[in-house]
Design a protein around this motif. Structure first.
Motif, PDB file in Angstrom:
ATOM      1  N   HIS A 272       0.844  -1.188   0.000  1.00  0.00           N
ATOM      2  CA  HIS A 272       0.000   0.000   0.000  1.00  0.00           C
ATOM      3  C   HIS A 272       0.882   1.243   0.000  1.00  0.00           C
ATOM      4  N   ILE A 273       0.269   2.388  -0.202  1.00  0.00           N
ATOM      5  CA  ILE A 273       0.919   3.684  -0.035  1.00  0.00           C
ATOM      6  C   ILE A 273       0.080   4.503   0.934  1.00  0.00           C
ATOM      7  N   HIS A 274       0.615   5.651   1.361  1.00  0.00           N
ATOM      8  CA  HIS A 274      -0.111   6.552   2.243  1.00  0.00           C
ATOM      9  C   HIS A 274      -0.349   7.848   1.483  1.00  0.00           C
ATOM     10  N   CYS A 275      -1.588   8.128   1.194  1.00  0.00           N
ATOM     11  CA  CYS A 275      -1.936   9.283   0.354  1.00  0.00           C
ATOM     12  C   CYS A 275      -1.866  10.600   1.133  1.00  0.00           C
ATOM     13  N   ALA A 276      -1.582  11.661   0.421  1.00  0.00           N
ATOM     14  CA  ALA A 276      -1.706  13.045   0.908  1.00  0.00           C
ATOM     15  C   ALA A 276      -0.741  13.411   2.032  1.00  0.00           C
TER      16      ALA A 276
ATOM     17  N   PRO B 236      13.718  -4.898  -7.688  1.00  0.00           N
ATOM     18  CA  PRO B 236      12.287  -4.602  -7.587  1.00  0.00           C
ATOM     19  C   PRO B 236      11.866  -4.143  -6.197  1.00  0.00           C
ATOM     20  N   LYS B 237      12.657  -4.509  -5.175  1.00  0.00           N
ATOM     21  CA  LYS B 237      12.300  -4.127  -3.808  1.00  0.00           C
ATOM     22  C   LYS B 237      13.553  -4.144  -2.936  1.00  0.00           C
ATOM     23  N   ILE B 238      13.434  -3.501  -1.789  1.00  0.00           N
ATOM     24  CA  ILE B 238      14.497  -3.498  -0.793  1.00  0.00           C
ATOM     25  C   ILE B 238      13.840  -3.648   0.581  1.00  0.00           C
ATOM     26  N   SER B 239      14.505  -4.350   1.482  1.00  0.00           N
ATOM     27  CA  SER B 239      13.928  -4.624   2.801  1.00  0.00           C
ATOM     28  C   SER B 239      14.745  -3.983   3.908  1.00  0.00           C
ATOM     29  N   TYR B 240      14.053  -3.574   4.964  1.00  0.00           N
ATOM     30  CA  TYR B 240      14.705  -3.070   6.165  1.00  0.00           C
ATOM     31  C   TYR B 240      14.236  -3.902   7.352  1.00  0.00           C
ATOM     32  N   PRO B 241      15.151  -4.245   8.266  1.00  0.00           N
ATOM     33  CA  PRO B 241      14.759  -5.065   9.416  1.00  0.00           C
ATOM     34  C   PRO B 241      13.931  -4.277  10.418  1.00  0.00           C
ATOM     35  N   ALA B 242      13.099  -4.999  11.146  1.00  0.00           N
ATOM     36  CA  ALA B 242      12.348  -4.415  12.260  1.00  0.00           C
ATOM     37  C   ALA B 242      13.173  -4.621  13.519  1.00  0.00           C
ATOM     38  N   GLN B 243      13.855  -3.558  13.957  1.00  0.00           N
ATOM     39  CA  GLN B 243      14.744  -3.638  15.105  1.00  0.00           C
ATOM     40  C   GLN B 243      14.208  -2.802  16.255  1.00  0.00           C
ATOM     41  N   LYS B 244      14.214  -3.383  17.426  1.00  0.00           N
ATOM     42  CA  LYS B 244      13.701  -2.725  18.625  1.00  0.00           C
ATOM     43  C   LYS B 244      14.338  -1.353  18.827  1.00  0.00           C
ATOM     44  N   ASN B 245      13.494  -0.366  19.091  1.00  0.00           N
ATOM     45  CA  ASN B 245      13.901   1.020  19.355  1.00  0.00           C
ATOM     46  C   ASN B 245      14.480   1.713  18.130  1.00  0.00           C
ATOM     47  N   HIS B 246      14.171   1.206  16.930  1.00  0.00           N
ATOM     48  CA  HIS B 246      14.616   1.836  15.695  1.00  0.00           C
ATOM     49  C   HIS B 246      13.447   2.489  14.966  1.00  0.00           C
ATOM     50  N   LEU B 247      13.761   3.568  14.297  1.00  0.00           N
ATOM     51  CA  LEU B 247      12.796   4.330  13.508  1.00  0.00           C
ATOM     52  C   LEU B 247      13.178   4.242  12.034  1.00  0.00           C
ATOM     53  N   VAL B 248      12.173   4.043  11.172  1.00  0.00           N
ATOM     54  CA  VAL B 248      12.365   4.084   9.722  1.00  0.00           C
ATOM     55  C   VAL B 248      11.349   5.063   9.148  1.00  0.00           C
ATOM     56  N   MET B 249      11.822   5.996   8.305  1.00  0.00           N
ATOM     57  CA  MET B 249      10.932   6.960   7.653  1.00  0.00           C
ATOM     58  C   MET B 249      11.199   6.972   6.157  1.00  0.00           C
ATOM     59  N   PHE B 250      10.146   7.245   5.379  1.00  0.00           N
ATOM     60  CA  PHE B 250      10.240   7.178   3.922  1.00  0.00           C
ATOM     61  C   PHE B 250       9.157   8.057   3.310  1.00  0.00           C
ATOM     62  N   PRO B 251       9.307   8.432   2.040  1.00  0.00           N
ATOM     63  CA  PRO B 251       8.250   9.214   1.390  1.00  0.00           C
ATOM     64  C   PRO B 251       6.944   8.413   1.344  1.00  0.00           C
ATOM     65  N   SER B 252       5.850   9.078   1.630  1.00  0.00           N
ATOM     66  CA  SER B 252       4.560   8.381   1.778  1.00  0.00           C
ATOM     67  C   SER B 252       4.076   7.713   0.501  1.00  0.00           C
ATOM     68  N   TRP B 253       4.575   8.169  -0.651  1.00  0.00           N
ATOM     69  CA  TRP B 253       4.105   7.621  -1.932  1.00  0.00           C
ATOM     70  C   TRP B 253       4.856   6.358  -2.355  1.00  0.00           C
ATOM     71  N   VAL B 254       5.816   5.907  -1.552  1.00  0.00           N
ATOM     72  CA  VAL B 254       6.563   4.694  -1.905  1.00  0.00           C
ATOM     73  C   VAL B 254       5.742   3.460  -1.522  1.00  0.00           C
ATOM     74  N   PRO B 255       5.462   2.548  -2.471  1.00  0.00           N
ATOM     75  CA  PRO B 255       4.734   1.319  -2.122  1.00  0.00           C
ATOM     76  C   PRO B 255       5.546   0.492  -1.116  1.00  0.00           C
ATOM     77  N   HIS B 256       4.857  -0.038  -0.106  1.00  0.00           N
ATOM     78  CA  HIS B 256       5.545  -0.818   0.910  1.00  0.00           C
ATOM     79  C   HIS B 256       4.601  -1.849   1.514  1.00  0.00           C
ATOM     80  N   SER B 257       5.189  -2.842   2.152  1.00  0.00           N
ATOM     81  CA  SER B 257       4.414  -3.900   2.807  1.00  0.00           C
ATOM     82  C   SER B 257       5.226  -4.419   3.989  1.00  0.00           C
ATOM     83  N   VAL B 258       4.615  -5.318   4.755  1.00  0.00           N
ATOM     84  CA  VAL B 258       5.312  -5.987   5.858  1.00  0.00           C
ATOM     85  C   VAL B 258       5.206  -7.485   5.642  1.00  0.00           C
ATOM     86  N   GLU B 259       6.337  -8.165   5.727  1.00  0.00           N
ATOM     87  CA  GLU B 259       6.367  -9.615   5.542  1.00  0.00           C
ATOM     88  C   GLU B 259       5.551 -10.322   6.631  1.00  0.00           C
TER      89      GLU B 259
END
Length: 199
Positions: free
Chosen positions: A105-109, A152-175
């Motif tokens: 999904h993406i996050h609009c607006a 086609p895609k790149i993954s980032y780990p879910a690490q405790k006490n870590h923050l990830v930010m990205f442009p809202s229009w980038v398609p993304h998902s969670v495994e």
């Protein structure tokens, strides 16, 4: 031969210094107060109804750290930080159990979206290239080796006490969560406004 790369997709990440146990307790209280929650991109799992900056004072230390970092994102994009500022739109909690995931999904607006992780998890967040562009790349000829230009895609780990930010229009998902333990995150959207603009 020389090689230049343009039109990059930024992903910002940082380790925070937040009381994770207090945030986990907050997330559990929120789920207990509304067991049904919300259903958007989540397949299984529990997602809270959205809330806003100031609704839950116990979240302010975290939200202020995110907001401070979002100002760097504003600067990296080349916006005038003397005239414009970032501010929170909506915020929500995600609690995924084993096999639960979030669809693409993406996050609009919004300008920025992100996730703050309260637990370590092997279920990563995945960012996708524009589908039309990727289809074209793969339809021309077989790709021998993935790299930053053709992946086609790149993954980032879910690490405790870590923050990830990205442009809202980038398609993304969670495994899908492969573990028999909770994967907890706090997600959010951030917008831009001219300084002095009332909410």
């Amino acid at each position: 031969m020389n090689l230049d790369t343009y039109f990059s997709t930024p992903v910002w990440w940082d380790k925070l210094n937040i009381d994770v146990d207090a945030m986990v307790a907050f997330c559990h209280r929120l789920r207990q107060s509304d067991p049904q929650g919300n259903q958007l991109s989540n397949a299984g799992g529990w997602q809270s109804r959205e809330f806003y900056y100031g609704d839950h004072p116990e979240t302010l230390p975290l939200l202020n750290e995110i907001l401070r970092r979002s100002r760097q994102c504003l600067k990296d994009f080349g916006y005038d930080g003397t005239k414009f500022e970032t501010y929170f739109d909506n915020i929500w909690v995600n609690i995924n159990q084993m096999s639960h995931y979030n669809r693409i999904h993406i996050h609009c607006a919004s300008f920025l979206s992100g996730a703050y992780y309260l637990t370590d998890s092997d279920a990563q967040i995945e960012f996708y290239r524009n589908f039309q562009e990727q289809y074209t790349i793969e339809s021309l000829a077989p790709v021998l080796e993935l790299n930053a230009i053709n992946a086609p895609k790149i993954s980032y780990p879910a690490q405790k006490n870590h923050l990830v930010m990205f442009p809202s229009w980038v398609p993304h998902s969670v495994e899908p969560n492969p573990e028999d333990r909770e994967r907890i995150s706090i997600s959010f959207n951030i917008r831009i406004r001219k300084k002095g603009t009332p909410l």
